[in-house]
Design a protein around this motif. Structure first.
Motif, PDB file in Angstrom:
ATOM      1  N   ASP A 485     -20.447  66.200 -58.495  1.00 56.16           N
ATOM      2  CA  ASP A 485     -19.155  66.878 -58.643  1.00 56.16           C
ATOM      3  C   ASP A 485     -19.027  68.023 -57.644  1.00 56.16           C
ATOM      4  OD1 ASP A 485     -18.191  65.321 -60.634  1.00 56.16           O
ATOM      5  OD2 ASP A 485     -18.599  66.737 -62.271  1.00 56.16           O
ATOM      6  N   PRO A 486     -17.801  68.229 -57.136  1.00 48.95           N
ATOM      7  CA  PRO A 486     -17.601  69.370 -56.238  1.00 48.95           C
ATOM      8  C   PRO A 486     -17.513  70.674 -57.040  1.00 48.95           C
ATOM      9  CG  PRO A 486     -15.545  68.184 -56.577  1.00 48.95           C
ATOM     10  CD  PRO A 486     -16.589  67.451 -57.367  1.00 48.95           C
ATOM     11  N   CYS A 487     -18.214  71.670 -56.583  1.00 50.52           N
ATOM     12  CA  CYS A 487     -18.186  72.967 -57.266  1.00 50.52           C
ATOM     13  C   CYS A 487     -18.089  74.028 -56.182  1.00 50.52           C
ATOM     14  CB  CYS A 487     -19.464  73.199 -58.071  1.00 50.52           C
ATOM     15  SG  CYS A 487     -19.840  71.887 -59.243  1.00 50.52           S
ATOM     16  N   ALA A 488     -17.062  74.830 -56.220  1.00 54.77           N
ATOM     17  CA  ALA A 488     -16.818  75.765 -55.116  1.00 54.77           C
ATOM     18  C   ALA A 488     -16.907  77.211 -55.586  1.00 54.77           C
ATOM     19  CB  ALA A 488     -15.435  75.500 -54.530  1.00 54.77           C
ATOM     20  N   TRP A 489     -17.213  78.093 -54.631  1.00 54.15           N
ATOM     21  CA  TRP A 489     -17.211  79.522 -54.945  1.00 54.15           C
ATOM     22  C   TRP A 489     -15.808  79.931 -55.371  1.00 54.15           C
ATOM     23  CZ3 TRP A 489     -21.699  81.783 -55.422  1.00 54.15           C
ATOM     24  CH2 TRP A 489     -22.784  81.366 -54.655  1.00 54.15           C
ATOM     25  N   HIS A 490     -15.755  80.772 -56.345  1.00 56.56           N
ATOM     26  CA  HIS A 490     -14.453  81.263 -56.794  1.00 56.56           C
ATOM     27  C   HIS A 490     -14.653  82.562 -57.573  1.00 56.56           C
ATOM     28  CE1 HIS A 490     -15.927  78.945 -60.286  1.00 56.56           C
ATOM     29  NE2 HIS A 490     -15.220  79.792 -61.026  1.00 56.56           N
ATOM     30  N   VAL A 491     -13.572  83.268 -57.789  1.00 53.47           N
ATOM     31  CA  VAL A 491     -13.569  84.332 -58.793  1.00 53.47           C
ATOM     32  C   VAL A 491     -12.631  83.871 -59.893  1.00 53.47           C
ATOM     33  CG1 VAL A 491     -14.083  86.210 -57.197  1.00 53.47           C
ATOM     34  CG2 VAL A 491     -11.715  85.625 -57.675  1.00 53.47           C
ATOM     35  N   ASP A 492     -12.926  84.271 -61.102  1.00 55.58           N
ATOM     36  CA  ASP A 492     -12.099  83.782 -62.207  1.00 55.58           C
ATOM     37  C   ASP A 492     -10.749  84.484 -62.226  1.00 55.58           C
ATOM     38  OD1 ASP A 492     -14.023  82.030 -62.911  1.00 55.58           O
ATOM     39  OD2 ASP A 492     -14.842  83.226 -64.551  1.00 55.58           O
ATOM     40  N   ALA A 493     -10.757  85.771 -62.076  1.00 50.27           N
ATOM     41  CA  ALA A 493      -9.511  86.537 -62.040  1.00 50.27           C
ATOM     42  C   ALA A 493      -9.843  87.934 -61.543  1.00 50.27           C
ATOM     43  CB  ALA A 493      -8.866  86.619 -63.422  1.00 50.27           C
ATOM     44  N   ASP A 494      -8.811  88.617 -61.155  1.00 53.31           N
ATOM     45  CA  ASP A 494      -9.010  89.933 -60.571  1.00 53.31           C
ATOM     46  C   ASP A 494      -7.727  90.731 -60.812  1.00 53.31           C
ATOM     47  OD1 ASP A 494      -9.128  92.091 -58.802  1.00 53.31           O
ATOM     48  OD2 ASP A 494     -10.315  90.982 -57.346  1.00 53.31           O
ATOM     49  N   ARG A 554     -30.260  79.766 -64.826  1.00 51.85           N
ATOM     50  CA  ARG A 554     -30.507  78.383 -65.244  1.00 51.85           C
ATOM     51  C   ARG A 554     -29.885  78.179 -66.617  1.00 51.85           C
ATOM     52  NH1 ARG A 554     -34.543  75.752 -66.457  1.00 51.85           N
ATOM     53  NH2 ARG A 554     -33.299  73.968 -65.929  1.00 51.85           N
ATOM     54  N   PRO A 555     -29.198  77.054 -66.778  1.00 53.44           N
ATOM     55  CA  PRO A 555     -28.678  76.757 -68.110  1.00 53.44           C
ATOM     56  C   PRO A 555     -29.826  76.605 -69.106  1.00 53.44           C
ATOM     57  CG  PRO A 555     -27.707  75.297 -66.461  1.00 53.44           C
ATOM     58  CD  PRO A 555     -28.835  76.022 -65.789  1.00 53.44           C
ATOM     59  N   ALA A 556     -29.614  77.096 -70.289  1.00 57.51           N
ATOM     60  CA  ALA A 556     -30.573  76.889 -71.380  1.00 57.51           C
ATOM     61  C   ALA A 556     -29.737  76.769 -72.647  1.00 57.51           C
ATOM     62  CB  ALA A 556     -31.539  78.068 -71.470  1.00 57.51           C
ATOM     63  N   PRO A 557     -30.151  75.976 -73.588  1.00 56.36           N
ATOM     64  CA  PRO A 557     -29.326  75.742 -74.778  1.00 56.36           C
ATOM     65  C   PRO A 557     -28.918  77.054 -75.453  1.00 56.36           C
ATOM     66  CG  PRO A 557     -31.207  74.251 -74.739  1.00 56.36           C
ATOM     67  CD  PRO A 557     -31.409  75.222 -73.615  1.00 56.36           C
ATOM     68  N   GLY A 558     -27.630  77.283 -75.564  1.00 62.20           N
ATOM     69  CA  GLY A 558     -27.125  78.459 -76.281  1.00 62.20           C
ATOM     70  C   GLY A 558     -27.142  79.739 -75.490  1.00 62.20           C
ATOM     71  N   ARG A 559     -27.609  79.677 -74.253  1.00 61.64           N
ATOM     72  CA  ARG A 559     -27.652  80.908 -73.435  1.00 61.64           C
ATOM     73  C   ARG A 559     -26.231  81.364 -73.124  1.00 61.64           C
ATOM     74  NH1 ARG A 559     -31.808  81.118 -68.564  1.00 61.64           N
ATOM     75  NH2 ARG A 559     -33.095  81.739 -70.344  1.00 61.64           N
ATOM     76  N   VAL A 560     -26.041  82.681 -73.150  1.00 61.80           N
ATOM     77  CA  VAL A 560     -24.703  83.239 -72.889  1.00 61.80           C
ATOM     78  C   VAL A 560     -24.754  84.102 -71.628  1.00 61.80           C
ATOM     79  CG1 VAL A 560     -22.977  84.904 -73.723  1.00 61.80           C
ATOM     80  CG2 VAL A 560     -23.914  83.181 -75.283  1.00 61.80           C
ATOM     81  N   VAL A 561     -23.784  83.888 -70.768  1.00 63.30           N
ATOM     82  CA  VAL A 561     -23.640  84.702 -69.563  1.00 63.30           C
ATOM     83  C   VAL A 561     -22.342  85.507 -69.689  1.00 63.30           C
ATOM     84  CG1 VAL A 561     -23.355  84.669 -67.048  1.00 63.30           C
ATOM     85  CG2 VAL A 561     -24.801  82.948 -68.158  1.00 63.30           C
ATOM     86  N   LEU A 562     -22.429  86.779 -69.408  1.00 67.10           N
ATOM     87  CA  LEU A 562     -21.230  87.629 -69.335  1.00 67.10           C
ATOM     88  C   LEU A 562     -21.073  88.049 -67.878  1.00 67.10           C
ATOM     89  CD1 LEU A 562     -22.018  90.057 -72.321  1.00 67.10           C
ATOM     90  CD2 LEU A 562     -20.705  87.924 -72.391  1.00 67.10           C
ATOM     91  N   MET A 563     -19.899  87.898 -67.362  1.00 68.00           N
ATOM     92  CA  MET A 563     -19.703  88.357 -65.977  1.00 68.00           C
ATOM     93  C   MET A 563     -18.337  88.998 -65.831  1.00 68.00           C
ATOM     94  SD  MET A 563     -18.756  84.982 -63.748  1.00 68.00           S
ATOM     95  CE  MET A 563     -19.099  83.566 -64.772  1.00 68.00           C
ATOM     96  N   GLU A 564     -18.292  89.980 -64.975  1.00 68.26           N
ATOM     97  CA  GLU A 564     -17.000  90.557 -64.633  1.00 68.26           C
ATOM     98  C   GLU A 564     -16.298  89.580 -63.697  1.00 68.26           C
ATOM     99  OE1 GLU A 564     -18.825  94.918 -65.650  1.00 68.26           O
ATOM    100  OE2 GLU A 564     -18.508  94.400 -63.555  1.00 68.26           O
ATOM    101  N   GLN A 565     -15.043  89.337 -63.987  1.00 66.56           N
ATOM    102  CA  GLN A 565     -14.405  88.138 -63.451  1.00 66.56           C
ATOM    103  C   GLN A 565     -14.162  88.131 -61.951  1.00 66.56           C
ATOM    104  OE1 GLN A 565     -10.989  86.646 -65.403  1.00 66.56           O
ATOM    105  NE2 GLN A 565     -11.835  86.896 -67.444  1.00 66.56           N
ATOM    106  N   ASP A 566     -14.250  89.283 -61.332  1.00 63.85           N
ATOM    107  CA  ASP A 566     -13.961  89.321 -59.908  1.00 63.85           C
ATOM    108  C   ASP A 566     -15.201  89.064 -59.066  1.00 63.85           C
ATOM    109  OD1 ASP A 566     -14.746  91.735 -61.137  1.00 63.85           O
ATOM    110  OD2 ASP A 566     -14.160  92.891 -59.385  1.00 63.85           O
ATOM    111  N   MET A 567     -16.286  88.659 -59.701  1.00 62.66           N
ATOM    112  CA  MET A 567     -17.512  88.392 -58.959  1.00 62.66           C
ATOM    113  C   MET A 567     -17.526  86.931 -58.484  1.00 62.66           C
ATOM    114  SD  MET A 567     -21.413  88.410 -60.327  1.00 62.66           S
ATOM    115  CE  MET A 567     -21.337  90.088 -60.835  1.00 62.66           C
TER     116      MET A 567
END
Ligand code: AKG
Ligand code: FE2
Length: 652
Positions: A485-494, A554-567
Motif C-alpha cells: 500500500d502507498p503511505c505518504a508523509w503527511h500532517v493530520d491537521a494544523d 513499532r505497532p504492538a497490540p493495544g499500544r497508543v500513540v499520541l501526537m501533535e497533529q502538525d508533526m
C-alpha cells in the motif's frame, strides 16, 4: 527530508477544496475519511496546504463571486464571521542547525474561491441575538443619548499593522470620521476604534468615550502613529472580534469580512453591538460572543466519557473545582488501568521559532508520546471485533460491510482500506465501550483539557455545512494497510492551515499548534492487531524535516500513540510476510485548555497551577506531561544538534 516535504506539498497543491475548486472535495480537510466524488478518504487533514514558510504571509485571497465571507447576518445586520492577519502565520524562523529547514507549519494560501457563504436571509438565526440571549436593540440609541458617536466599528484583538491597513483602506468604501472626530460624529460617519489590551476591562461605552484619549484607544482615521495607544497584541489572546455599533456600521457588517480578506487581513468574528454590551466590560463581551459563536457552530464537541466522568463536557459543570471533580469521579476500573500505564516514549522534534499570537516569537517543537496499557487486552480485542466482525479472519482483507478502499494520504495515490462513513459516524455518536474507556482515561490523564472531537465539518467546509459535493467528514480514521500500500508523509491537521472562511478561524484565529490557551490539535492512535511480529514491519514513522532524522514506533497490540497533529509522519506498509492488514484506529481531536486564557469558552475548572506554570515557562502547551520528565529531543529539537564534532585543541 525537505524535498520530500516539498513533494508532499506539491502533490497536493490545487487539490484541496479551498484550493482547487469544486472537484477537489476529496481532499478537503479530511483529517478524516469521507465519501466524495473521488471516493477516497484522506488520512491527512491539511496536507495540501502544508507548504512553505515563505508562503506563509500570502493568503492570495481574492474577492468576487462566491467569495468567502461567512456572514451570518442577524436581524439587526450583524454578521458572524472572522479571522485575522494578526494571527496569520508568518514565516517561521529557523531553529538551530541552519539548513533550509522550512517548517511546513505555515499555511501556504487560503484560496477561497468557490466558498459559498450562508445567505443573510432571515432564516439564519441571529448570532448577535444568541450571544446576548435575545435580539436586543442596537447600541445606537443609547449611545447617541450619551453623546457618543453612535456608529462605530470597534476592532478588538487586531494587531497594530492590521489596524493600519484597515485605517488606510476603509475610507475608500465607507464614510469614516477623521481622526479625533468622535464627539459626536458627523451624521453618517463611522468612527473606527482599535481596542488595546488595557481597554478590555472597560465597558464598550467607556471604551468609546475614552477613544482617542489617553486611556489607550487608538483613534479614528489615522491612529497608526499613536505609539502606545495602538492596539496591543495582548488583546489578541482574548479573541478577535469586530463590534458593529449603530446602523451605519451594521450596514457594513455583511461585507466586512470580504473587505478584510481583500485587504489581506484575515477575517474575524463580526457581531452587532447591542444595548446590553454598552455596560459590559469588553473582555466579557468578547467572551460571550465567542461562546455563543462556538455553540452556534458546534466548534467544541466533547468526546463521550463514562457517565461518572462526563463532566468533560465543555458546557457542563461549575467553573471551579471541576478538575478535582473529574479525578474523583474516575471509574475505579479506569483508575486501576491508569495506574499501570507505562510511558514508553515522550519525545520532541520538528522544532523552531514560530510567531505567537502576541506578536512575538516563541520556541516551539512538536511532540509524540507512546503509552502501553491504556486499554486492556480484552478491550483491544473487543474493539477490533467491533471494527471488523467477531471471529473475523485477520489474515485476509477487512470485511467490506465496514471497510472500503477509500483511504489516501495524497490525492492520486491508490486508496487503501478505510472504515466506511457510517462506522466512523458511529465511533463518534455511539461509541463502543472500549472507545469510551480510552477517551475517559485520556480525559483523566489530561484534566487540564476538555477533549473534543475535531469539528471536521466546520473546519473543512464553508460554514453552513454541506457544499455541493456531498462530502461526509469524520473525526475518526480507520486504517487497514496491506503489503504494497502507498503511505505518504503527511500532517493530520494544523491550526495555521484551516480555511479562513471557517468558523473555527473566526473564533480561534490562526495560531501555531501548542499556543498557550488555544486548542491543541492532537491525534490519538491505537494499534489493534492481536499480534504483530517484528518482521511484519508497518511502523509509524515521524520526521524532523530540518535534520531529516526521525523516530519510529513499532505497532504492538493495544499500544497508543499520541501526537501533535502538525508533526510530519506516515505509516510504513507491512512487509511481504505480514499475513493481513495492520489495523489502527485514529482519533483526530482538539484539546481545549480548561482555563481558557481569556478564551471565554467556559470550560471546566482551573488548570493545575504547577502545570500551568511549567507551560508558561516553556511558552507553549504540549501533550508530553511534565511528570514524565523532559522529553527526548530529536533532530531540531535537540539543541546540541549540529554542533562541531571536532574542536581544534586550544593552543597554549
Ligand atoms: O496507523 C498509523 O500508523 C498512522 C495513521 C495515520 O497517520 C493517520 O491515520 O492519519
Ligand atoms: Fe496521520
Amino acid at each position: 527530508m525537505v524535498q520530500m516535504t516539498i513533494q508532499v506539498a506539491g502533490a497536493f497543491s490545487g487539490s484541496l477544496r479551498w484550493g482547487g475548486g469544486s472537484s477537489s472535495a476529496a481532499t478537503a480537510g479530511c483529517c478524516v475519511q469521507h465519501t466524495s466524488p473521488l471516493a477516497a478518504a484522506c488520512r491527512s487533514g491539511w496536507t495540501a496546504a502544508r507548504t512553505f514558510a515563505s508562503h506563509g504571509m500570502n493568503h492570495n485571497i481574492t474577492r468576487g463571486a462566491g467569495s468567502l465571507v461567512c456572514a451570518e447576518a442577524s436581524t439587526s445586520g450583524a454578521s458572524a464571521s472572522a479571522s485575522s492577519r494578526a494571527q496569520r502565520p508568518r514565516p517561521r524562523r529557523q531553529g538551530t542547525g541552519g539548513g533550509s529547514g522550512q517548517q511546513a507549519r505555515a499555511r501556504a494560501s487560503t484560496p477561497c474561491a468557490g466558498a459559498t457563504a450562508p445567505s443573510s436571509s432571515s432564516s439564519s438565526s441571529s448570532f448577535a441575538a444568541s450571544a446576548s440571549g435575545s435580539v436586543a436593540p442596537t447600541a445606537a440609541a443609547s449611545a447617541s443619548a450619551a453623546g457618543v458617536n453612535a456608529d462605530s466599528l470597534v476592532f478588538i484583538g487586531f494587531h497594530p499593522e492590521e489596524m493600519d491597513i484597515i485605517r488606510q483602506q476603509l475610507p475608500a468604501v465607507a464614510p469614516v470620521a477623521a481622526a479625533g472626530a468622535q464627539q459626536p460624529g458627523e451624521v453618517g460617519m463611522l468612527s473606527l476604534v482599535g481596542v488595546t489590551e488595557a481597554m478590555l476591562d472597560l465597558t464598550l461605552r467607556e471604551a468609546l468615550t475614552s477613544s482617542g484619549s489617553s486611556s489607550g484607544a487608538s483613534g479614528d482615521g489615522n491612529g497608526g502613529e499613536q505609539g502606545d495607544q495602538r492596539p496591543s497584541n495582548g488583546a489578541v489572546a482574548a479573541g478577535r472580534v469586530v463590534l458593529l455599533r449603530g446602523g451605519g456600521a451594521q450596514e457594513l457588517g455583511g461585507e466586512l469580512n470580504d473587505l478584510l480578506t481583500e485587504w489581506g487581513v484575515v477575517p474575524a468574528l463580526v457581531a452587532a453591538a447591542t444595548a446590553r454590551h454598552e455596560s459590559m466590560p469588553l473582555r466579557q463581551v468578547v467572551a460571550a460572543l465567542r461562546d455563543a459563536h462556538a455553540r452556534y457552530y458546534e466548534l467544541l464537541q466533547p468526546v463521550k466519557l463514562r457517565d461518572s466522568s462526563s463532566s468533560n463536557a465543555a458546557t457542563a459543570g461549575p467553573a471551579a473545582g471541576q478538575q478535582q471533580q473529574q479525578q474523583q469521579q474516575l471509574d475505579p476500573a479506569d483508575a486501576a488501568v491508569l495506574a499501570d500505564v507505562r510511558v514508553l516514549l515522550s519525545a520532541a522534534l520538528d522544532a523552531g521559532e514560530v510567531p505567537s499570537i502576541h506578536g512575538d516569537y516563541r520556541r516551539d517543537a512538536a511532540h509524540v508520546a507512546v503509552l502501553d496499557g491504556l486499554v486492556t487486552e480484552a478491550e483491544r480485542a473487543e474493539l477490533l471485533a467491533w471494527l471488523t466482525a467477531p471471529g473475523h479472519n485477520h489474515a485476509g482483507p477487512p470485511p467490506e460491510d465496514k471497510w472500503e478502499m477509500a483511504c489516501v494520504d495524497r490525492v492520486g495515490d491508490n486508496a487503501t482500506w478505510g472504515l466506511r462513513p457510517e462506522v466512523l459516524a458511529a465511533l463518534r455518536d455511539d461509541p463502543p465501550p472500549p472507545v469510551v474507556a480510552l477517551q475517559s482515561r485520556l480525559a483523566a490523564l489530561y484534566p487540564e483539557y476538555t477533549l473534543c472531537h475535531m469539528p471536521a465539518q466546520q473546519i473543512s467546509d464553508a460554514p453552513g455545512g454541506d457544499d455541493d459535493t456531498d462530502t461526509t467528514l469524520s473525526c475518526f480514521v480507520g486504517n487497514a494497510v496491506m503489503h504494497g500500500d502507498p503511505c505518504a508523509w503527511h500532517v493530520d491537521a494544523d491550526p495555521t492551515t484551516v480555511p479562513p472562511y471557517s468558523p473555527w478561524v473566526h473564533n480561534f484565529g490562526y495560531y501555531h499548534n501548542r499556543e498557550l490557551g488555544r486548542p491543541l490539535f492532537v491525534t490519538v492512535l491505537i494499534y489493534l492487531n492481536d499480534t504483530w511480529p517484528e518482521d511484519n514491519h508497518a511502523e509509524t514513522l515521524f520526521l524532523d524535516p530540518e535534520t531529516q532524522l526521525g523516530l519510529f514506533v513499532r505497532p504492538a497490540p493495544g499500544r497508543v500513540v499520541l501526537m501533535e497533529q502538525d508533526m510530519p509522519h506516515r505509516i510504513s506498509a507491512p512487509s511481504r510476510v505480514a499475513p493481513g492488514p495492520r489495523y489502527s484506529l485514529v482519533w483526530k481531536q482538539v484539546w481545549v485548555p480548561r482555563e481558557g486564557q481569556g478564551q471565554g469558552q467556559g470550560q471546566g475548572g482551573p488548570r493545575d497551577p504547577a502545570c500551568a506554570d511549567q507551560e508558561r515557562a516553556a511558552g507553549f502547551q504540549s501533550l508530553c506531561r511534565p511528570e514524565w520528565g523532559e522529553p527526548v529531543r530529536i533532530g531540531s529539537a535537540n539543541r546540541n544538534a549540529g554542533i562541531r564534532a571536532y574542536q581544534p585543541p586550544v593552543q597554549q
